[in-house]
Design an enzyme around this catalytic site. Structure first.
Site, mmCIF file in Angstrom:
data_model
loop_
_atom_site.group_PDB
_atom_site.id
_atom_site.type_symbol
_atom_site.label_atom_id
_atom_site.label_comp_id
_atom_site.label_asym_id
_atom_site.label_seq_id
_atom_site.Cartn_x
_atom_site.Cartn_y
_atom_site.Cartn_z
ATOM 1 N N GLU A 1 0.813 -1.224 0.000
ATOM 2 C CA GLU A 1 0.000 0.000 0.000
ATOM 3 C C GLU A 1 0.841 1.267 0.000
ATOM 4 O OE1 GLU A 1 -2.824 -3.158 1.143
ATOM 5 O OE2 GLU A 1 -0.784 -2.649 1.792
ATOM 6 N N HIS B 1 -10.128 -5.304 9.451
ATOM 7 C CA HIS B 1 -10.735 -5.171 8.129
ATOM 8 C C HIS B 1 -12.111 -4.498 8.199
ATOM 9 C CE1 HIS B 1 -7.691 -8.137 7.084
ATOM 10 N NE2 HIS B 1 -8.005 -8.058 5.801
#
Length: 729
Positions: free
Chosen positions: A458, A528
């Site tokens: 990321e 998440h």
């Protein structure tokens, strides 16, 4: 007995050394330019150090005295259209690239400097002093130098923070079909951090024309290379990623120049990234005008050995030996440059009328005005001038019930079809029939060169998207599979993408869209499931949209992709499978910036909410019979909130309930409640009430997960609290 077969890396890795014949065969114009560059950089840096020792540099002054050879050797002959960025110690690279822009045919050491050069010196010095005539209007100082016209993308105070941004520039050059390159400069300290290694992998996988230029000055502040890594030959990193690498004497400008020529030939011919490790030495401590030995981590003997390899002295000696210049010529060059630096400093500082004799101060009229503080934090929305906007109730094209996730994919397809600058990147966006949820369905088949499935990195691909946005030729759409992953890329999201417009003077565009989905209730647990709105709303530079209907998604995404600011588009996994009215043929309309939607009118209280909690709020109102006004905020950032609609409702109802789903600790409603009470305190009949999840992040257990986030039942409880506060049952 096992069979053992030795393995070898496929990447060339060489130590690059030059001989006397290389000096004799060198173009005299090249040597003259290198000589002029190193003298200009040395005099400039000595001036900065002197001003810092006088207390006139506010903040750090990371000088590059001693490191001139690496900058001049690698930059003096780059094209203007080649781009660079660098680290906190970047004056030398900035100057050399800017000089190459001003003097594309080189610089003669016997010629006058010229008005453009003297203006460059003064304007760069002004930026380091924090003055309004600087390249970033005083906001950047010593560590943030940017001049886009010259191909300088910006130096960076976060160690290694600029490396992924440079990959964005390299991708833009490659995709645009040019032979231009990007060079990212960083030190030995940055070699071991994630941003550097992630970007090396990504650049190699995608064959980007990006040079990783490592200035190995042997010390990260006071920690030696040998203390920090078991492989102190830092160019060895290229072996892991199949990147050709050169190790060169950075104190020798000609050696660096010749090594860079080889690296440029590799990159310009489409063969991918390179690494150059230049061994060099900063003569002063990390910051200021004292030697490192004054702080005990270097010896005077070591410092003297490196000073005997001074790149400025080397160029002087070699040029005289070759008969290309005389000692008198060099003295005159030094005098011209010293006078230019004195003139630059005298234009910015003056005798302090209130100080002791000989004490100086910054000329007061040169400081930026205090009201400039927040200017350029975001754009002025001028890009929306003339853009027609609609709402669902005045939409004239056909509508029908459609699944939310299908609309997400369709509008992205339409934008890629009409705008060749839109580029999508993220993990698995090119596979699985549209990523993990179908949001990019069919796009990789239609636009294979603009739908980029990334490694799980990321930091690298978010930063690459940021650099791509800053380049100006493309509009990246970066997908984070889950918002929690923003913490992995926090430097790029918050320190880089969110701050660069303001940090570099407020006049650059950063047209990036970051998509992510809230997944509470999906069973994916603590890492998440988060709602990122509260974090982004309290971080400068970002705009935030949160669509709750398929119709709104189309209009808000279209608007987000027109804006020249970074925009977070928050989605919700619960909404993907839902259906609602959406267009069948018109996917080009925009919703207005900063306009909320009143989903239900009422007089008893104001509910402020977004995403899936809009529907939960409407259900709770219906269950309780409370006459609540339900406002779907849609735009969540501080600059775009619809205070007109919010204020009108509060003055009517005198009660507020903020409804959100996620954990209290990172909630959006905390700062919103504070802002409301300061704006509308006199209209409130009771304290602002809030519906949130619990303090903890959602757990995997279905029971604990449900207890951790809010839905209709919690909104009902919130409505009951408001009624109790009004004295009602």
């Amino acid at each position: 007995m096992p069979d053992i077969t030795p393995l070898q890396s496929q990447a060339p890795w060489v130590e690059f050394q030059i001989t006397d014949s290389d000096w004799k065969n060198a173009d005299p114009a090249v040597l003259g330019t290198l000589l002029t560059h190193v003298h200009l950089i040395r005099a400039f840096e000595e001036t900065v150090v002197g001003l810092a020792m006088e207390g006139l540099v506010h903040g750090p002054a990371h000088s590059s005295v001693g490191q001139e050879g690496g900058a001049a050797g690698s930059l003096a002959f780059l094209r203007t259209t080649d781009q660079i960025n660098g680290s906190h110690r970047g004056h030398h690279q900035f100057l050399s690239k800017a000089l190459a822009h001003i003097h594309p045919n080189g610089m003669s050491p016997t010629a006058e400097l010229g008005a453009n050069t003297t203006a460059l010196l003064q304007r760069t010095l002004a930026e380091i002093l924090g003055l309004s005539q600087g390249f970033c209007q005083g906001r950047g100082g010593s560590m943030h130098l940017r001049w886009d016209d010259a191909g300088v993308l910006g130096t960076n105070a976060i160690v290694g923070g600029g490396i992924p941004l440079a990959a964005g520039a390299a991708w833009a050059h490659k995709h645009a079909g040019t032979s231009d390159v990007a060079i990212t400069y960083f030190g030995d300290g940055a070699v071991n951090i994630g941003s550097a290694l992630e970007t090396m992998n990504l650049a190699a996988a995608w064959k980007l024309p990006l040079c990783f230029f490592i200035e190995n000055n042997r010390y990260a502040v006071s920690t030696s290379v040998e203390e920090a890594t078991a492989e102190p030959r830092l160019s060895a990193r290229g072996q892991a990623f199949n990147i050709p690498s050169w190790k060169v004497d950075g104190m020798n400008p000609l050696a660096v120049h010749l090594a860079m020529e080889q690296a440029l030939e590799h990159m310009r011919t489409g063969r991918g990234p390179t690494i150059i490790e230049a061994d060099l030495y900063r003569f002063y401590h990390q910051n200021g005008g004292f030697a490192g030995s004054a702080f005990g981590y270097r010896s005077k003997e070591e410092e003297q050995q490196w000073r005997e390899r001074d790149p400025v002295a080397l160029m002087n000696t070699k040029m005289v030996e070759l008969g290309l210049i005389t000692a008198d010529d060099i003295e005159q060059l030094q005098n011209r440059i010293q006078q230019a630096m004195k003139n630059a400093a005298d234009a910015l500082v003056e005798a302090d009328p209130d100080g002791k004799a000989g004490k100086r101060r910054i000329r007061p009229e040169l400081w930026p005005a205090p009201h400039f503080r927040d200017v350029g934090l975001r754009g002025d929305l001028s890009e929306m001038n003339g853009v027609a906007t609609v709402e669902q109730d005045n939409f004239t094209s056909s509508l029908e019930n459609r699944k939310f996730i299908d609309v997400v994919a369709d509008v992205m397809g339409r934008r890629m079809e009409t705008d060749p600058g839109v580029v999508i990147m993220g993990e698995d966006v090119h596979r699985l029939k549209g990523g993990t949820n179908g949001a990019t369905r069919g796009l990789s088949d239609r636009f294979p060169d603009r739908v980029l499935g990334t490694p799980i990195s990321e930091n690298a691909f978010a930063g690459l998207g940021g650099g791509l946005a800053m380049d100006g030729r493309y509009r990246p759409v970066v997908e984070f599979m889950y918002p929690d992953f923003m913490w992995v890329a926090a430097d790029q999201i918050f320190n880089q993408i969110g701050k660069v417009r303001h940090m570099f003077g407020g006049d650059i565009n950063v047209p990036l869209v970051l998509r992510s989905k809230v997944a509470m209730g999906s069973g994916y647990g603590s890492q998440h499931s988060m709602d990122p709105a509260g974090i982004f709303a309290t971080s400068p530079g970002w705009r935030i949209v949160a669509p709750s209907t398929p119709f709104d998604y189309v209009g808000l995404m279209n608007t987000a992709l027109k804006l020249n600011d970074p925009v977070l588009v928050i989605e919700h996994i619960d909404l993907y499978a839902s259906s609602g009215l959406a267009p069948t043929d018109d996917l080009d309309y925009c919703l207005p910036v900063g306009k909320a939607a009143v989903r239900r009118e009422g007089k008893a209280l104001t509910i402020l909410t977004y995403l899936s909690m809009v529907q939960h709020s409407l259900e709770a109102v219906e269950q309780t019979g409370v006459d609540a006004e339900v406002i779907d905020l849609r735009w969540l950032d501080q600059a775009s909130l619809d205070w007109d609609t919010i204020g009108e409702s509060i003055r009517k109802t005198n009660n507020v309930l903020i409804v959100e789903q996620g954990a209290r600790g990172t909630s959006y409603g905390g700062w919103l409640a504070d802002e409301i009470q300061r704006r509308y305190f006199d209209w409130l009949d009771q304290p602002i009430q809030r519906v949130t999840g619990g303090e903890a992040s959602p757990s995997i257990s279905k029971v604990l997960e449900r207890a951790a986030h809010a839905r209709t039942e919690e909104v009902v409880e919130g409505l009951q609290r408001v009624q109790q506060g009004q004295g009602l049952n």
